[in-house]
Scaffold this motif. Structure first.
Motif, short mmCIF file in Angstrom:
data_model
loop_
_atom_site.label_atom_id
_atom_site.label_comp_id
_atom_site.label_asym_id
_atom_site.label_seq_id
_atom_site.Cartn_x
_atom_site.Cartn_y
_atom_site.Cartn_z
N ASP B 4 4.90 -10.49 -46.42
CA ASP B 4 5.44 -11.72 -46.96
C ASP B 4 5.15 -12.88 -46.00
N LEU B 5 4.14 -12.68 -45.13
CA LEU B 5 3.73 -13.77 -44.25
C LEU B 5 3.38 -14.98 -45.11
N ASP B 6 3.81 -16.14 -44.69
CA ASP B 6 3.59 -17.35 -45.48
C ASP B 6 2.13 -17.81 -45.34
N CYS B 7 1.31 -17.39 -46.31
CA CYS B 7 -0.12 -17.71 -46.23
C CYS B 7 -0.39 -19.19 -46.46
N ARG B 9 0.94 -21.47 -44.80
CA ARG B 9 0.79 -22.00 -43.44
C ARG B 9 -0.60 -21.70 -42.88
N LEU B 10 -1.11 -20.56 -43.26
CA LEU B 10 -2.46 -20.23 -42.81
C LEU B 10 -3.47 -21.18 -43.44
N VAL B 11 -3.24 -21.54 -44.70
CA VAL B 11 -4.11 -22.53 -45.36
C VAL B 11 -3.99 -23.88 -44.65
N ARG B 13 -3.21 -24.40 -41.62
CA ARG B 13 -3.87 -24.27 -40.31
C ARG B 13 -5.39 -24.40 -40.47
N LEU B 14 -5.93 -23.71 -41.47
CA LEU B 14 -7.38 -23.76 -41.69
C LEU B 14 -7.80 -25.17 -42.12
N ALA B 30 -9.89 -25.03 -48.00
CA ALA B 30 -9.07 -23.95 -47.46
C ALA B 30 -8.43 -23.14 -48.58
N ILE B 33 -11.09 -20.89 -50.06
CA ILE B 33 -11.35 -19.77 -49.15
C ILE B 33 -10.22 -18.74 -49.23
N ALA B 34 -8.98 -19.24 -49.26
CA ALA B 34 -7.83 -18.34 -49.32
C ALA B 34 -7.83 -17.52 -50.60
N GLY B 37 -10.14 -14.86 -50.27
CA GLY B 37 -9.52 -13.86 -49.39
C GLY B 37 -8.55 -12.98 -50.15
N ASN B 38 -7.82 -13.56 -51.08
CA ASN B 38 -6.91 -12.75 -51.91
C ASN B 38 -7.68 -11.68 -52.69
N GLU B 79 -1.85 -16.13 -55.29
CA GLU B 79 -0.62 -15.48 -54.85
C GLU B 79 -0.36 -15.75 -53.37
#
Lengths: 224, 99
Positions: B4-7, B9-11, B13-14, B30, B33-34, B37-38, B79
């Motif tokens: 359940d890491l908040d992706c 935030r990763l977006v 960051r990218l 981003a 790309i995410a 990645g899903n 998602e």
């Protein structure tokens, strides 16, 4: 990590090594719990339980740690340790950089220190430096134990730790071992490399002068 | 095992990283790309899977396509991503570009 998860992991590492950022998301979605466990352990060891309670900050550190693995994916080997174990030291270094080291010792630390004794060194009786991998290997393999014994004679406790950490990072394929180890010990990368060089010179002299260390003469750590 | 890491935030960051270059639409890139990645697919396979041609997917990931113009099939599997929050972030970057 087995079966389909293992396949996904190897695909992620291969694609991240190729520089495909999409697989950083794949990796994070599938394996963040494993990375989070590593981050939590380091936070506990650093005495920063306060950060554990802060979900936002913990998430940020886990993302940082995933990014550490992404940046080093090219050095990972599928037959070796899992990525979060393989990159453990680099993750620890990143966590330390992000939150800073605790400077006030806790009572629990004081108790542990009194049980352990005042000095840490790499001798056979005092191999617990937090260098778990090296210590575990030394307990299982006589040659590694012999190396630990020789290292314990070659320099200060700090230099021993720097040397072992640096050599472990290099063996693990870290592209910038002196930076990772330097951050952990508060040294410049140049200092780390100097310490490594100094330790290797001393070790070579000790090994050459001590018949009991003959088995160490071909050890790559010394010759590198 | 999934998290359940908040992706989102990763977006973020990218996107921040991509924005340091001269990319026109870093948040859209981003997100694209995410979403790939899903799906855990490389660019070509992803393009085939979502029915969008490879150059279009590549253009989205290169930041050449605005957030609102991302092809719907490409972001269908978002998602873990808060697209509303990311739309706000895109507007923030856009205001910076236009300032």
């Amino acid at each position: 990590v087995k079966g389909r998860d293992r396949e996904v992991l190897e695909q992620c590492m291969e694609r991240m090594a190729a520089g495909d950022p999409a697989f950083l998301f794949t990796f994070a979605r599938h394996f963040a719990p494993h990375v989070a466990n590593v981050v939590r352990r380091h936070l506990v060891e650093m005495g920063r339980r306060d950060v554990l309670a802060d979900r936002d900050e913990l998430d940020a550190l886990v993302i940082d740690a995933c990014d550490v693995i992404y940046g080093r994916a090219g050095g990972w080997q599928s037959h070796g340790a899992l990525p979060w174990t393989w990159a453990d030291r680099a993750i620890r270094s990143e966590v330390a950089r992000a939150i800073g080291h605790r400077t006030v010792p806790s009572e629990a630390d004081d108790e542990r220190a009194s049980e352990r004794g005042p000095e840490c060194s790499l001798g056979r009786d005092g191999i617990d430096l937090g260098l778990d991998d090296f210590g575990a290997l030394a307990r299982r393999h006589p040659v590694v134990a012999l190396l630990a014994d020789a290292v314990a004679r070659a320099g200060s406790a700090r230099d021993q730790r720097v040397f072992v950490e640096y050599r472990l990072q290099k063996e693990l394929g870290d592209p910038s071992p002196s930076h990772v180890v330097g951050r952990e010990f508060g040294l410049t990368p140049a200092n780390v490399r100097q310490i490594d060089c100094r330790m290797r010179r001393k070790l070579a002299a000790i090994i050459a002068a001590t018949p009991g260390y003959a088995d160490l003469r071909d050890v790559r750590w010394i010759a590198a | 095992m999934t998290t359940d890491l908040d992706c989102t935030r990763l977006v973020e960051r990218l996107a921040a990283h991509l924005a340091t270059g001269s990319m026109r639409h870093p948040v859209a890139a981003a997100v694209a790309i995410a979403c790939r990645g899903n799906a855990a697919l490389d660019l070509r396979d992803f393009a085939i899977a979502v029915g969008v041609d490879v150059p279009s997917v590549a253009a989205c990931e290169a930041g050449d396509v605005a957030f609102g113009d991302l092809p719907a099939p490409l972001v269908a599997d978002h998602e873990g991503l808060d697209l509303l929050a990311l739309a706000d972030l895109d507007a923030f970057y856009a205001s910076g570009r236009n300032a």
